[in-house]
Design a protein around this motif. Structure first.
Motif, PDB file in Angstrom:
ATOM      1  N   GLN A  21       0.809  -1.218   0.000  1.00  0.00           N
ATOM      2  CA  GLN A  21       0.000   0.000   0.000  1.00  0.00           C
ATOM      3  C   GLN A  21       0.842   1.269   0.000  1.00  0.00           C
ATOM      4  OE1 GLN A  21      -2.588  -1.844   3.291  1.00  0.00           O
ATOM      5  NE2 GLN A  21      -4.007  -0.471   2.276  1.00  0.00           N
ATOM      6  N   HIS A 115       0.984  -9.360   4.329  1.00  0.00           N
ATOM      7  CA  HIS A 115      -0.145  -8.429   4.359  1.00  0.00           C
ATOM      8  C   HIS A 115      -0.776  -8.394   2.968  1.00  0.00           C
ATOM      9  CE1 HIS A 115      -2.069  -4.782   6.453  1.00  0.00           C
ATOM     10  NE2 HIS A 115      -2.719  -4.957   5.311  1.00  0.00           N
ATOM     11  N   PHE A 116      -1.618  -9.360   2.711  1.00  0.00           N
ATOM     12  CA  PHE A 116      -2.447  -9.487   1.501  1.00  0.00           C
ATOM     13  C   PHE A 116      -1.713  -9.930   0.235  1.00  0.00           C
ATOM     14  CE2 PHE A 116      -6.182  -6.397   2.757  1.00  0.00           C
ATOM     15  CZ  PHE A 116      -6.462  -7.189   3.847  1.00  0.00           C
ATOM     16  N   ASN A 159      -1.726 -11.067   8.023  1.00  0.00           N
ATOM     17  CA  ASN A 159      -2.713 -10.025   8.243  1.00  0.00           C
ATOM     18  C   ASN A 159      -4.072 -10.450   7.704  1.00  0.00           C
ATOM     19  OD1 ASN A 159      -3.366  -7.068   8.863  1.00  0.00           O
ATOM     20  ND2 ASN A 159      -4.072  -7.279   6.742  1.00  0.00           N
ATOM     21  N   GLU A 160      -5.037 -10.471   8.578  1.00  0.00           N
ATOM     22  CA  GLU A 160      -6.433 -10.708   8.196  1.00  0.00           C
ATOM     23  C   GLU A 160      -6.605 -11.850   7.196  1.00  0.00           C
ATOM     24  OE1 GLU A 160      -8.144  -7.020   6.864  1.00  0.00           O
ATOM     25  OE2 GLU A 160      -8.101  -6.162   8.875  1.00  0.00           O
ATOM     26  N   GLN A 254      -8.465  -6.055  14.394  1.00  0.00           N
ATOM     27  CA  GLN A 254      -8.561  -4.949  13.437  1.00  0.00           C
ATOM     28  C   GLN A 254     -10.037  -4.738  13.120  1.00  0.00           C
ATOM     29  OE1 GLN A 254      -4.160  -5.744  11.911  1.00  0.00           O
ATOM     30  NE2 GLN A 254      -5.645  -5.958  10.269  1.00  0.00           N
ATOM     31  N   TYR A 256     -13.260  -1.768  12.030  1.00  0.00           N
ATOM     32  CA  TYR A 256     -13.581  -0.478  11.423  1.00  0.00           C
ATOM     33  C   TYR A 256     -15.030  -0.057  11.630  1.00  0.00           C
ATOM     34  CZ  TYR A 256      -8.999  -0.657   9.338  1.00  0.00           C
ATOM     35  OH  TYR A 256      -7.631  -0.693   9.186  1.00  0.00           O
ATOM     36  N   MET A 278     -15.639   4.165   2.710  1.00  0.00           N
ATOM     37  CA  MET A 278     -15.673   2.756   2.337  1.00  0.00           C
ATOM     38  C   MET A 278     -17.102   2.245   2.242  1.00  0.00           C
ATOM     39  SD  MET A 278     -12.493   1.950   2.066  1.00  0.00           S
ATOM     40  CE  MET A 278     -12.283   0.178   2.188  1.00  0.00           C
ATOM     41  N   TYR A 280     -18.884   1.936   4.882  1.00  0.00           N
ATOM     42  CA  TYR A 280     -19.205   1.340   6.182  1.00  0.00           C
ATOM     43  C   TYR A 280     -19.958   2.363   7.020  1.00  0.00           C
ATOM     44  CZ  TYR A 280     -14.866  -1.318   5.173  1.00  0.00           C
ATOM     45  OH  TYR A 280     -13.863  -2.062   4.607  1.00  0.00           O
ATOM     46  N   GLU A 306      -5.094  -2.483  14.052  1.00  0.00           N
ATOM     47  CA  GLU A 306      -5.599  -1.524  13.061  1.00  0.00           C
ATOM     48  C   GLU A 306      -6.963  -1.024  13.502  1.00  0.00           C
ATOM     49  OE1 GLU A 306      -6.024  -2.727   8.953  1.00  0.00           O
ATOM     50  OE2 GLU A 306      -4.038  -3.635   8.917  1.00  0.00           O
ATOM     51  N   TRP A 344      -4.793   2.942  11.938  1.00  0.00           N
ATOM     52  CA  TRP A 344      -4.637   2.744  10.502  1.00  0.00           C
ATOM     53  C   TRP A 344      -5.113   4.015   9.833  1.00  0.00           C
ATOM     54  CZ3 TRP A 344      -2.244  -0.832   7.580  1.00  0.00           C
ATOM     55  CH2 TRP A 344      -2.394  -0.691   6.194  1.00  0.00           C
ATOM     56  N   GLU A 351      -5.593   1.907  -1.262  1.00  0.00           N
ATOM     57  CA  GLU A 351      -6.630   1.159  -0.545  1.00  0.00           C
ATOM     58  C   GLU A 351      -7.177   0.035  -1.442  1.00  0.00           C
ATOM     59  OE1 GLU A 351      -7.481   0.911   2.599  1.00  0.00           O
ATOM     60  OE2 GLU A 351      -9.075  -0.473   2.031  1.00  0.00           O
ATOM     61  N   TRP A 352      -6.279  -0.839  -1.875  1.00  0.00           N
ATOM     62  CA  TRP A 352      -6.652  -2.048  -2.619  1.00  0.00           C
ATOM     63  C   TRP A 352      -7.610  -1.748  -3.771  1.00  0.00           C
ATOM     64  CZ3 TRP A 352      -2.838  -4.972  -1.237  1.00  0.00           C
ATOM     65  CH2 TRP A 352      -2.338  -4.876   0.057  1.00  0.00           C
ATOM     66  N   PHE A 360      -7.268   7.233   4.620  1.00  0.00           N
ATOM     67  CA  PHE A 360      -7.168   6.697   5.977  1.00  0.00           C
ATOM     68  C   PHE A 360      -6.019   7.344   6.756  1.00  0.00           C
ATOM     69  CE2 PHE A 360      -9.696   3.130   4.342  1.00  0.00           C
ATOM     70  CZ  PHE A 360     -10.405   2.715   5.460  1.00  0.00           C
TER      71      PHE A 360
HETATM   72  C1  BGC Z   1      -6.375  -3.989   5.925  1.00  0.00           C
HETATM   73  C2  BGC Z   1      -5.700  -2.764   5.372  1.00  0.00           C
HETATM   74  C3  BGC Z   1      -6.743  -1.835   4.782  1.00  0.00           C
HETATM   75  C4  BGC Z   1      -7.678  -1.416   5.883  1.00  0.00           C
HETATM   76  C5  BGC Z   1      -8.732  -0.395   5.489  1.00  0.00           C
HETATM   77  C6  BGC Z   1      -7.683  -3.728   6.618  1.00  0.00           C
HETATM   78  O1  BGC Z   1      -8.596  -4.673   6.173  1.00  0.00           O
HETATM   79  O2  BGC Z   1      -5.485  -4.714   6.725  1.00  0.00           O
HETATM   80  O3  BGC Z   1      -4.737  -3.155   4.455  1.00  0.00           O
HETATM   81  O4  BGC Z   1      -6.177  -0.741   4.136  1.00  0.00           O
HETATM   82  O5  BGC Z   1      -8.343  -2.550   6.379  1.00  0.00           O
HETATM   83  O6  BGC Z   1      -9.663  -0.885   4.598  1.00  0.00           O
END
Ligand code: BGC
Length: 392
Positions: A21, A115-116, A159-160, A254, A256, A278, A280, A306, A344, A351-352, A360
């Motif tokens: 990222q 991480h992904f 990660n996740e 982690q 959000y 996002m 959310y 995060e 985070w 952001e993917w 963020f």
């Molecule tokens: C991930 C991050 C991502 C963040 C915000 C998490 O799922 O670890 O890489 O940027 O959320 O969406």
């Protein structure tokens, strides 16, 4: 706002990033290929990202200037092992320099091993579906730890994994873009095995530091009639991984937001609800809820590895962080062994699938010049950390 001076001694205040990222030019992994498919669903490719591969000193200096005690970032596996069994001494040296510099600045480096992103050579063999993937990942962890273990403060294996499995193998939104329940279940098992093997590999190396996994958690709320569905979503997406982390040195939570579940599944926020970039719901209360659930389930020490918000409005970020940190504080008041909170993210970054639109960062990154400018939220977060500096 919470009395931020009453966090326990040694509570770690940090911020987090991930290699793909922010580094830029990570051309040798499955995400780069995913971004560049002719039918890519990504808003844009990662490209130069924040050029942190070259500007990491500047990034670390910002973390130091904010007085934060820790910085979480990831090792890019595809740089360290660009072809199967070939390890790059230059890449290892690069990360070693970063780790040493962090320590010299009084910053605890927290490293994520995956991480992904998965190297192209492994993705070509089926990525984490391949039966050898856990062992191959553990071998990478062993080699990296051999060179870096003595300068690590904490390690996160994967990660996740629950997001990688869900988004990659059920929703088709992450590579390899599959929607297949059977393959999803295979990958989930592989990730849990990879975590176990990686943990042993890391612990067998030099240094002595906590090793754990980070997990995406959501505050799920049942609408009337949604209780059974909620339990099954949670079992698949969280509980199986929570079980896999029992007995670990720590679990990284982690979170959000929250999501409502009715009898048919997840319910999208309504137009009246306040949402983030996002999509959310604006729901900082998720920290208190998910940390308490993770702690009760696993009995592990917890770090929030995060938490943050994608928003253009930095005032909204301060509002979100204020409430989120208040929730973290409440966990401690209620007896949870919560040991740190990582915002985070340090930087506005890639952001993917959403590309660079969601913001963020505590620090703005100008997309043309890549100049870093700390936002008011960075000062706010610094002041929270500072209020605790005496007890660190
Ligand atoms: C991930 C991050 C991502 C963040 C915000 C998490 O799922 O670890 O890489 O940027 O959320 O969406």
């Amino acid at each position: 706002m919470a009395d931020t001076r009453s966090f326990p001694d040694g509570f770690l205040w940090g911020t987090a990033t991930a290699a793909h990222q922010i580094e830029g030019g990570n051309t040798n992994n499955d995400w780069w290929a995913w971004e560049h498919r002719p039918d890519s669903i990504c808003a844009e490719p990662s490209g130069d990202a924040c050029d942190s591969f070259n500007r990491w000193r500047e990034d670390l200096a910002i973390v130091a200037s904010l007085g934060l005690g820790a910085y979480r970032f990831s090792l890019e596996w595809s740089r360290i092992e660009p072809a199967q069994g070939e390890f790059s001494e230059v890449a290892l040296r690069h990360y070693r320099q970063q780790l040493e510099a962090a320590l010299a600045m009084g910053i605890e480096p927290v490293v994520t091993f995956h991480h992904f992103t998965t190297p192209s050579w492994l993705a070509a063999q089926g990525g984490f579906e391949h039966p050898d993937a856990p062992a191959l990942f553990a071998e990478f962890c062993a080699r990296a730890t051999e060179r870096l273990g003595d300068v690590l403060s904490m390690a996160c294996t994967i990660n996740e994994p629950n997001v990688v499995a869900l988004a990659g193998y059920r929703m088709g939104a992450f590579p390899p873009g599959v929607a297949d329940r059977g393959r999803y279940e295979v990958v989930t098992e592989r990730f849990c095995e990879a975590h176990r093997l990686a943990q042993s590999a890391i612990k067998a190396g030099p240094g002595s530091f906590p090793v754990g996994m980070t997990l995406s958690m959501t505050e799920f709320v049942a609408a009337p009639g949604g209780e059974a569905r909620l339990a099954s979503i949670r079992a698949l997406h969280e509980d199986v991984y929570l079980d896999a982390t029992r007995g670990d040195d720590f679990l990284g939570v982690q979170c959000y937001s929250r999501e409502v579940v009715d009898a048919k599944g997840l319910v999208k926020p309504t137009a009246e609800q306040r949402t983030t970039q996002m999509g959310y719901e604006f729901w900082p209360g998720c920290v208190e809820h998910t940390v308490k659930r993770a702690a009760a389930w696993t009995q592990n020490p917890i770090y929030v590895t995060e938490n943050g918000i994608g928003t253009e409005d930095d005032g909204e970020r301060i509002e979100y962080l204020t409430e989120a940190i208040s929730g973290a504080h409440q966990c401690i008041v209620d007896g949870v062994d919560l040991r740190g909170y990582f915002c985070w993210s340090l930087l506005d970054n890639f952001e993917w699938v959403y590309g660079y639109r969601p913001k963020f960062g505590l620090v703005e990154v100008n997309r043309s010049t890549l100049k870093r400018t700390p936002k008011a939220s960075a000062q706010f977060f610094a002041s929270v950390a500072k209020a605790n500096a005496l007890s660190r």
